[in-house]
Write a protein that holds these residues in place. Sequence first.
Motif, short mmCIF file in Angstrom:
data_model
loop_
_atom_site.label_atom_id
_atom_site.label_comp_id
_atom_site.label_asym_id
_atom_site.label_seq_id
_atom_site.Cartn_x
_atom_site.Cartn_y
_atom_site.Cartn_z
N LEU A 177 0.86 -1.18 0.00
CA LEU A 177 0.00 0.00 0.00
C LEU A 177 0.90 1.23 0.00
O LEU A 177 1.63 1.48 0.97
CB LEU A 177 -0.92 0.02 1.22
N LEU A 178 0.87 1.98 -1.10
CA LEU A 178 1.83 3.07 -1.29
C LEU A 178 1.09 4.39 -1.50
O LEU A 178 0.50 4.62 -2.55
CB LEU A 178 2.72 2.78 -2.50
N SER A 179 1.15 5.26 -0.50
CA SER A 179 0.52 6.58 -0.62
C SER A 179 1.48 7.61 -1.18
O SER A 179 1.06 8.67 -1.65
CB SER A 179 0.03 7.05 0.76
N GLY A 180 2.78 7.31 -1.10
CA GLY A 180 3.78 8.29 -1.49
C GLY A 180 4.32 9.05 -0.31
O GLY A 180 5.18 9.92 -0.46
N LEU A 212 -0.29 11.35 -4.86
CA LEU A 212 -0.23 10.33 -5.91
C LEU A 212 0.95 10.53 -6.84
O LEU A 212 1.50 9.56 -7.37
CB LEU A 212 -1.54 10.31 -6.69
N HIS A 213 1.34 11.78 -7.07
CA HIS A 213 2.53 12.05 -7.88
C HIS A 213 3.76 11.43 -7.21
O HIS A 213 4.63 10.85 -7.87
CB HIS A 213 2.74 13.56 -8.06
N SER A 214 3.81 11.56 -5.89
CA SER A 214 4.93 10.98 -5.15
C SER A 214 4.88 9.47 -5.18
O SER A 214 5.92 8.81 -5.31
CB SER A 214 4.91 11.48 -3.70
N ALA A 215 3.69 8.91 -5.08
CA ALA A 215 3.56 7.45 -5.13
C ALA A 215 4.10 6.90 -6.44
O ALA A 215 4.83 5.90 -6.46
CB ALA A 215 2.10 7.05 -4.95
N LEU A 216 3.76 7.55 -7.53
CA LEU A 216 4.24 7.12 -8.84
C LEU A 216 5.76 7.26 -8.95
O LEU A 216 6.44 6.38 -9.48
CB LEU A 216 3.55 7.93 -9.95
N ALA A 217 6.29 8.39 -8.43
CA ALA A 217 7.73 8.63 -8.50
C ALA A 217 8.50 7.62 -7.65
O ALA A 217 9.53 7.09 -8.08
CB ALA A 217 8.04 10.06 -8.04
N ILE A 218 7.98 7.34 -6.46
CA ILE A 218 8.63 6.38 -5.57
C ILE A 218 8.60 4.98 -6.19
O ILE A 218 9.58 4.24 -6.18
CB ILE A 218 7.95 6.37 -4.19
#
Length: 224
Positions: A6-9, A42-48
């Motif tokens: 589960l990744l929120s970023g 969500l931008h951070s989640a995608l980047a991570i």
Amino acid sequence: MKAVILLSGGLDSSTVLYQALADGCECYAISFDYQQRHKRELHSALAIAKTAGVVQNQIVTFDLRQWGGSALTDDTIDLPQKRSLEDMSQNIPVTYVPARNTIFLSFALAYAETIAAERVYIGINALDYSGYPDCRPDYIQAMQEVFRLGTKQGREGKTITIVAPLLHLKKTEIIQLGNKLGVPWELTWSCYAGGDIACGVCDACQLRLAAFVELGLKDPLAYR
């Protein structure tokens, strides 16, 4: 071993992803667009996810603004700002989203069973000042039983295990673990306020900043 993360970023979930990688897991990330105030995460989640090299990153979309009930899903409820850590520890705050982790874990369980994963990793923390009811050990124990009873895989004796490696860690200890694992803090996002720059005054920002200060470290994230 396959694992759904589960990744929120945010700081916590990103550390959990890197812990799963360190545990030797083949990682499948799942993130949620529930029309939250802080969709910037969500931008951070995608980047991570990209930086960590996950096998796949799913974003599940649904709308919890339909009934609100939280400062994160209802713009008529003001976010707490500039509260002391003592104030944060008094009551469950208005940023609690009703049943959010149960909803998230249900999606993660369905995804995990579909891909025959053995684990679901979640970044909940029982020592956080917020004291959310769905971030406590007895909640995880109950959900583990749901995982066992509510799936074909579980009934056949191959229960998907919930892994919550941060459950009993302080925020400073999470940062120390993340540093050891190489989490890129500059890509993460903790702020509850909408916008492209972290506010620095909401509960999430203050907890994060206080932990970095306590460790004598500088948070690489930009703040308003």
